[in-house]
Write a protein that holds these residues in place. Sequence first.
Motif, PDB file in Angstrom:
ATOM      1  N   ARG A   1      -5.337   5.062   1.031  1.00 33.36           N
ATOM      2  CA  ARG A   1      -6.643   5.612   1.417  1.00 33.36           C
ATOM      3  C   ARG A   1      -7.792   4.659   1.118  1.00 33.36           C
ATOM      4  O   ARG A   1      -8.883   4.826   1.647  1.00 33.36           O
ATOM      5  CB  ARG A   1      -6.878   6.952   0.749  1.00 33.36           C
ATOM      6  CG  ARG A   1      -7.128   6.859  -0.742  1.00 33.36           C
ATOM      7  CD  ARG A   1      -7.582   8.154  -1.358  1.00 33.36           C
ATOM      8  NE  ARG A   1      -6.649   9.205  -1.095  1.00 33.36           N
ATOM      9  CZ  ARG A   1      -6.436  10.225  -1.879  1.00 33.36           C
ATOM     10  NH1 ARG A   1      -7.104  10.349  -2.987  1.00 33.36           N
ATOM     11  NH2 ARG A   1      -5.557  11.142  -1.568  1.00 33.36           N
ATOM     12  N   SER A   2      -7.564   3.635   0.292  1.00 37.23           N
ATOM     13  CA  SER A   2      -8.648   2.719  -0.069  1.00 37.23           C
ATOM     14  C   SER A   2      -8.659   1.430   0.749  1.00 37.23           C
ATOM     15  O   SER A   2      -9.555   0.609   0.586  1.00 37.23           O
ATOM     16  CB  SER A   2      -8.564   2.369  -1.558  1.00 37.23           C
ATOM     17  OG  SER A   2      -7.480   1.497  -1.795  1.00 37.23           O
TER      18      SER A   2
ATOM     19  N   THR B   1       0.839  -1.191   0.000  1.00 33.04           N
ATOM     20  CA  THR B   1       0.000   0.000   0.000  1.00 33.04           C
ATOM     21  C   THR B   1       0.873   1.239   0.000  1.00 33.04           C
ATOM     22  O   THR B   1       2.032   1.200   0.407  1.00 33.04           O
ATOM     23  CB  THR B   1      -0.986  -0.039   1.186  1.00 33.04           C
ATOM     24  OG1 THR B   1      -1.946   1.005   1.030  1.00 33.04           O
ATOM     25  CG2 THR B   1      -0.271   0.078   2.521  1.00 33.04           C
ATOM     26  N   TYR B   2       0.322   2.340  -0.457  1.00 32.32           N
ATOM     27  CA  TYR B   2       1.151   3.514  -0.696  1.00 32.32           C
ATOM     28  C   TYR B   2       0.345   4.807  -0.645  1.00 32.32           C
ATOM     29  O   TYR B   2      -0.862   4.824  -0.825  1.00 32.32           O
ATOM     30  CB  TYR B   2       1.825   3.400  -2.070  1.00 32.32           C
ATOM     31  CG  TYR B   2       0.812   3.207  -3.185  1.00 32.32           C
ATOM     32  CD1 TYR B   2       0.226   4.299  -3.826  1.00 32.32           C
ATOM     33  CD2 TYR B   2       0.404   1.935  -3.564  1.00 32.32           C
ATOM     34  CE1 TYR B   2      -0.726   4.124  -4.805  1.00 32.32           C
ATOM     35  CE2 TYR B   2      -0.541   1.752  -4.553  1.00 32.32           C
ATOM     36  CZ  TYR B   2      -1.106   2.847  -5.164  1.00 32.32           C
ATOM     37  OH  TYR B   2      -2.052   2.683  -6.140  1.00 32.32           O
TER      38      TYR B   2
ATOM     39  N   ALA C   1      -0.124   7.643   3.490  1.00 38.17           N
ATOM     40  CA  ALA C   1       0.720   6.610   4.107  1.00 38.17           C
ATOM     41  C   ALA C   1       0.793   6.829   5.613  1.00 38.17           C
ATOM     42  O   ALA C   1       0.694   5.870   6.394  1.00 38.17           O
ATOM     43  CB  ALA C   1       2.115   6.626   3.484  1.00 38.17           C
ATOM     44  N   ARG C   2       0.970   8.071   6.035  1.00 44.87           N
ATOM     45  CA  ARG C   2       1.019   8.371   7.474  1.00 44.87           C
ATOM     46  C   ARG C   2      -0.283   7.964   8.164  1.00 44.87           C
ATOM     47  O   ARG C   2      -0.264   7.335   9.230  1.00 44.87           O
ATOM     48  CB  ARG C   2       1.279   9.860   7.713  1.00 44.87           C
ATOM     49  CG  ARG C   2       2.646  10.333   7.317  1.00 44.87           C
ATOM     50  CD  ARG C   2       2.964  11.736   7.825  1.00 44.87           C
ATOM     51  NE  ARG C   2       1.889  12.698   7.801  1.00 44.87           N
ATOM     52  CZ  ARG C   2       1.703  13.611   6.838  1.00 44.87           C
ATOM     53  NH1 ARG C   2       2.517  13.676   5.801  1.00 44.87           N
ATOM     54  NH2 ARG C   2       0.709  14.465   6.922  1.00 44.87           N
ATOM     55  N   ARG C   3      -1.404   8.323   7.564  1.00 47.02           N
ATOM     56  CA  ARG C   3      -2.711   8.003   8.158  1.00 47.02           C
ATOM     57  C   ARG C   3      -2.934   6.492   8.206  1.00 47.02           C
ATOM     58  O   ARG C   3      -3.463   5.977   9.193  1.00 47.02           O
ATOM     59  CB  ARG C   3      -3.829   8.660   7.359  1.00 47.02           C
ATOM     60  CG  ARG C   3      -3.922  10.130   7.596  1.00 47.02           C
ATOM     61  CD  ARG C   3      -5.037  10.734   6.785  1.00 47.02           C
ATOM     62  NE  ARG C   3      -5.066  12.168   6.988  1.00 47.02           N
ATOM     63  CZ  ARG C   3      -5.632  13.018   6.152  1.00 47.02           C
ATOM     64  NH1 ARG C   3      -6.221  12.587   5.039  1.00 47.02           N
ATOM     65  NH2 ARG C   3      -5.608  14.303   6.402  1.00 47.02           N
ATOM     66  N   PHE C   4      -2.556   5.798   7.140  1.00 39.84           N
ATOM     67  CA  PHE C   4      -2.716   4.350   7.114  1.00 39.84           C
ATOM     68  C   PHE C   4      -1.973   3.715   8.290  1.00 39.84           C
ATOM     69  O   PHE C   4      -2.534   2.896   9.018  1.00 39.84           O
ATOM     70  CB  PHE C   4      -2.201   3.783   5.785  1.00 39.84           C
ATOM     71  CG  PHE C   4      -2.191   2.288   5.755  1.00 39.84           C
ATOM     72  CD1 PHE C   4      -3.340   1.586   5.421  1.00 39.84           C
ATOM     73  CD2 PHE C   4      -1.048   1.578   6.065  1.00 39.84           C
ATOM     74  CE1 PHE C   4      -3.344   0.191   5.423  1.00 39.84           C
ATOM     75  CE2 PHE C   4      -1.034   0.196   6.074  1.00 39.84           C
ATOM     76  CZ  PHE C   4      -2.189  -0.497   5.746  1.00 39.84           C
TER      77      PHE C   4
END
Length: 165
Positions: free
Chosen positions: A40-41, A8-9, A66-69
């Motif tokens: 985000r997905s 993921t990215y 990426a930070r939020r994930f």
Amino acid sequence: MTGSVLVTYGTKNGSTALIAEAVADVLRKEGLRADALPARSVGSVASYDAVVVGGGLYAGRWHKDARRFVRRRRAELAELPVWFFSSGPLDASASERNIPPVPGVERAMTRLDVRDHITFGGCLEEGAEGRMARMILRSGKGGDFRDFTAIETWAAGVADALTRG
């Protein structure tokens, strides 16, 4: 271990997405199931046995997706083998030497016991979004500095760790 890997990215103009796709392609060639998805997905990582997270670097920080994930999935990620990559230097430095993670990524690595991190060169070409991107391009400092041989070599190491470990 054989299983499925989420790659993921977070990306603004698509360069980091192409790196993630290259990583996922190598993992598939090595016999793993791999999905490359925008951070985000991703709703959950429960169906994956390992996770690779990549983020484009912007002003010394990973892309916000990426930070939020990583922040939102911290508990789930702490239970899985995790690798990080960054993309961003708009010069050959990432191919010439190891570039350590930026401070925010380094903190997340410590919290999650991330197996490895690598920084790859970035890509910024005409049509890129954002005021800063346009300024960089006008100054003549854009270009494509991704080294897909290095990306594939690193991804093969991830696959090796997952299939032998």
